[in-house]
Design a protein around this motif. Structure first.
Motif, PDB file in Angstrom:
ATOM      1  N   GLU A   1      -5.606  57.248  32.078  1.00 52.08           N
ATOM      2  CA  GLU A   1      -7.019  57.513  32.356  1.00 52.08           C
ATOM      3  C   GLU A   1      -7.913  56.437  31.740  1.00 52.08           C
ATOM      4  O   GLU A   1      -8.958  56.097  32.297  1.00 52.08           O
ATOM      5  N   GLN A   2      -7.485  55.903  30.601  1.00 54.17           N
ATOM      6  CA  GLN A   2      -8.308  54.932  29.892  1.00 54.17           C
ATOM      7  C   GLN A   2      -8.167  53.511  30.432  1.00 54.17           C
ATOM      8  O   GLN A   2      -9.115  52.724  30.365  1.00 54.17           O
ATOM      9  N   VAL A   3      -6.984  53.171  30.955  1.00 53.63           N
ATOM     10  CA  VAL A   3      -6.764  51.783  31.367  1.00 53.63           C
ATOM     11  C   VAL A   3      -6.825  51.584  32.884  1.00 53.63           C
ATOM     12  O   VAL A   3      -6.872  50.448  33.359  1.00 53.63           O
ATOM     13  N   TYR A   4      -6.860  52.698  33.639  1.00 53.99           N
ATOM     14  CA  TYR A   4      -6.794  52.577  35.101  1.00 53.99           C
ATOM     15  C   TYR A   4      -8.040  51.889  35.665  1.00 53.99           C
ATOM     16  O   TYR A   4      -9.172  52.261  35.363  1.00 53.99           O
TER      17      TYR A   4
ATOM     18  N   LYS B   1      -9.844  42.617  45.136  1.00 50.35           N
ATOM     19  CA  LYS B   1      -9.584  42.551  43.701  1.00 50.35           C
ATOM     20  C   LYS B   1      -8.443  43.511  43.366  1.00 50.35           C
ATOM     21  O   LYS B   1      -8.443  44.654  43.827  1.00 50.35           O
ATOM     22  N   HIS B   2      -7.482  43.018  42.595  1.00 50.61           N
ATOM     23  CA  HIS B   2      -6.403  43.924  42.206  1.00 50.61           C
ATOM     24  C   HIS B   2      -6.859  44.827  41.065  1.00 50.61           C
ATOM     25  O   HIS B   2      -7.814  44.515  40.350  1.00 50.61           O
ATOM     26  N   GLY B   3      -6.187  45.960  40.922  1.00 49.97           N
ATOM     27  CA  GLY B   3      -6.488  46.893  39.847  1.00 49.97           C
ATOM     28  C   GLY B   3      -5.364  46.923  38.827  1.00 49.97           C
ATOM     29  O   GLY B   3      -4.429  46.109  38.883  1.00 49.97           O
ATOM     30  N   TYR B   4      -5.455  47.859  37.897  1.00 50.27           N
ATOM     31  CA  TYR B   4      -4.436  48.013  36.852  1.00 50.27           C
ATOM     32  C   TYR B   4      -4.118  49.479  36.639  1.00 50.27           C
ATOM     33  O   TYR B   4      -4.981  50.348  36.804  1.00 50.27           O
ATOM     34  N   THR B   5      -2.883  49.732  36.279  1.00 52.13           N
ATOM     35  CA  THR B   5      -2.476  51.064  35.865  1.00 52.13           C
ATOM     36  C   THR B   5      -1.470  50.932  34.733  1.00 52.13           C
ATOM     37  O   THR B   5      -0.980  49.833  34.442  1.00 52.13           O
TER      38      THR B   5
ATOM     39  N   VAL C   1      -1.294  48.101  25.236  1.00 52.23           N
ATOM     40  CA  VAL C   1      -0.904  48.976  26.333  1.00 52.23           C
ATOM     41  C   VAL C   1      -0.276  48.135  27.449  1.00 52.23           C
ATOM     42  O   VAL C   1      -0.908  47.209  27.960  1.00 52.23           O
ATOM     43  N   PRO C   2       0.976  48.450  27.832  1.00 47.13           N
ATOM     44  CA  PRO C   2       1.591  47.707  28.944  1.00 47.13           C
ATOM     45  C   PRO C   2       0.975  48.135  30.271  1.00 47.13           C
ATOM     46  O   PRO C   2       0.879  49.329  30.556  1.00 47.13           O
ATOM     47  N   LYS C   3       0.542  47.170  31.069  1.00 45.37           N
ATOM     48  CA  LYS C   3      -0.104  47.486  32.345  1.00 45.37           C
ATOM     49  C   LYS C   3       0.571  46.719  33.477  1.00 45.37           C
ATOM     50  O   LYS C   3       1.197  45.686  33.267  1.00 45.37           O
ATOM     51  N   ARG C   4       0.435  47.251  34.660  1.00 43.14           N
ATOM     52  CA  ARG C   4       0.895  46.526  35.843  1.00 43.14           C
ATOM     53  C   ARG C   4      -0.228  46.475  36.870  1.00 43.14           C
ATOM     54  O   ARG C   4      -1.100  47.338  36.917  1.00 43.14           O
ATOM     55  N   LYS C   5      -0.179  45.439  37.679  1.00 47.99           N
ATOM     56  CA  LYS C   5      -1.208  45.253  38.694  1.00 47.99           C
ATOM     57  C   LYS C   5      -1.016  46.224  39.852  1.00 47.99           C
ATOM     58  O   LYS C   5       0.110  46.587  40.201  1.00 47.99           O
ATOM     59  N   ILE C   6      -2.136  46.642  40.435  1.00 54.78           N
ATOM     60  CA  ILE C   6      -2.118  47.417  41.669  1.00 54.78           C
ATOM     61  C   ILE C   6      -2.786  46.550  42.733  1.00 54.78           C
ATOM     62  O   ILE C   6      -3.928  46.106  42.550  1.00 54.78           O
ATOM     63  N   TYR C   7      -2.075  46.304  43.811  1.00 52.59           N
ATOM     64  CA  TYR C   7      -2.617  45.436  44.851  1.00 52.59           C
ATOM     65  C   TYR C   7      -3.298  46.270  45.937  1.00 52.59           C
ATOM     66  O   TYR C   7      -2.796  47.314  46.346  1.00 52.59           O
TER      67      TYR C   7
END
Length: 273
Positions: free
Chosen positions: A52-55, A73-77, A101-107
Motif C-alpha cells: 500500500e505504501q510503495v504501490y 509511465k511504468h509503475g511500481y509494486t 523495500v524490494p520493488k518491481r516495475k509494472i508496465y
C-alpha cells in the motif's frame, strides 16, 4: 539489504522514500508452539501494508487534444518473492538487518508504439448535441466524456461504462441535473451522462463489436433516434460491449460547444475475428 551492528539484535529495519518500518523477529514467531515456526499470516499482512505504501500505478500512453502522444509511465509494486526470500533469511538468523523495500516495475497495457498503431484508422463515430447553456448537465457530460476518452479495449475484452466512468459523486465534481427515473423527469447527481453512453453506443454499433448489455430509457430522449439510446445508472443499468476485432480499439471522446463527439479507431490491419 545489509547486516548491521547499528541496530539492536533481532531487528529488521525496512526503509524507502515514504516507508520506515522496524520489525522485531519475535513478533513473527508462534509464541505458544515453537520459536522456529514463522507466523506467515503476519508476514503477509506486513507485505500488504508495505505494498500500500510503495504501490505506484502505471499510466497508459494517451493522446492529448492535438493528437500528440503522451508517453506511458511504468509503475511500481512490492517484489513479494524477493521480500519473502530476504525475510526468511532474516528470520532464521541471529543478527539484525537493514533493507530497502524490494520493488518491481509494472508496465502499462498501452504504450506509445501500440497507441501509434491503433490511432491510424477510424472505424466508427457519432455526434449528439446538447444545450451548453444548461451548465450543470453540460459539466456532467464533459466529465463522463473525459473519463472514457483514450480508453483502449483489447480483443476479447469487455468495456463497461460504469466501471470506466466510476461512481458519479459530488466529490468527483458531478452536479445535480435532469434525469429520467421510471418514466418521470427528475434531478440527480450526474444527470446528463446517459447522453455520453448513448453516443458511445451508436459509435460502437459496428460489425466487430458485440453489445453485451444495453437498456433504453423509459421514455424518449431528444438526442438520439428512438431505440438508439443506452441508459446507465451506478446502481442499475450498465452499457457493456465486447471487442471482437483482431486489434485493440481506441475511444476518443470530446464534449465541446454543445457537441458530444465520439470516434472509434484501430489499426490499419484490423479485421473481425
Amino acid at each position: 539489504m545489509v547486516l548491521t551492528d547499528s541496530i539492536s539484535a533481532n531487528n529488521l529495519i525496512i526503509s524507502d522514500i515514504d516507508v520506515k518500518e522496524k520489525i522485531i523477529r519475535d513478533d513473527f514467531t508462534y509464541r505458544y508452539i515453537d520459536s522456529i515456526f514463522m507466523n506467515t499470516d503476519k508476514l503477509y499482512a506486513l507485505m500488504d501494508r508495505l505494498e500500500e505504501q510503495v504501490y505506484v500505478p502505471p499510466i497508459n500512453a494517451s493522446l492529448d487534444d492535438s493528437w500528440t502522444i503522451v508517453p506511458e509511465k511504468h509503475g511500481y509494486t512490492l517484489d513479494r518473492e524477493g521480500f519473502i526470500r530476504f525475510f526468511y533469511q532474516f528470520f532464521y538468523s541471529d543478527v539484525s538487518f537493514e533493507m530497502k523495500v524490494p520493488k518491481r516495475k509494472i508496465y502499462p497495457k498501452v504504450d506509445s508504439e501500440l497507441l501509434s498503431d491503433i490511432r491510424s484508422k477510424e472505424i466508427g463515430n457519432y455526434i449528439t448535441y446538447y444545450r451548453k447553456s444548461n451548465k450543470e448537465r453540460s459539466h456532467n457530460i464533459y466529465l463522463a466524456a473525459e473519463a472514457i476518452n483514450n480508453t483502449v479495449v483489447f480483443p476479447g475484452e469487455e468495456f463497461s461504462f460504469n466501471k470506466v466512468v466510476g461512481k458519479r459523486t459530488v466529490e468527483k465534481g458531478y452536479k445535480r441535473a435532469p434525469v429520467i427515473v421510471r418514466g418521470e423527469l427528475s434531478e440527480d447527481i450526474g444527470g446528463g451522462i446517459c447522453q455520453v453512453s448513448s453516443t458511445l453506443f451508436n459509435a460502437v454499433n459496428l460489425e466487430g463489436i458485440r453489445i453485451v448489455e444495453r437498456y433504453s430509457h423509459s421514455r424518449k430522449v431528444p438526442y438520439v433516434p428512438p431505440g438508439k439510446d443506452a441508459t446507465v445508472s451506478w446502481w442499475g443499468p450498465d452499457f457493456i460491449f465486447k471487442n471482437e476485432y483482431s486489434h485493440p480499439i481506441l475511444i476518443r471522446a470530446k464534449a465541446i460547444d454543445g457537441k458530444m463527439v465520439i470516434r472509434i479507431f484501430s489499426s490499419e490491419e484490423v479485421k473481425i475475428n
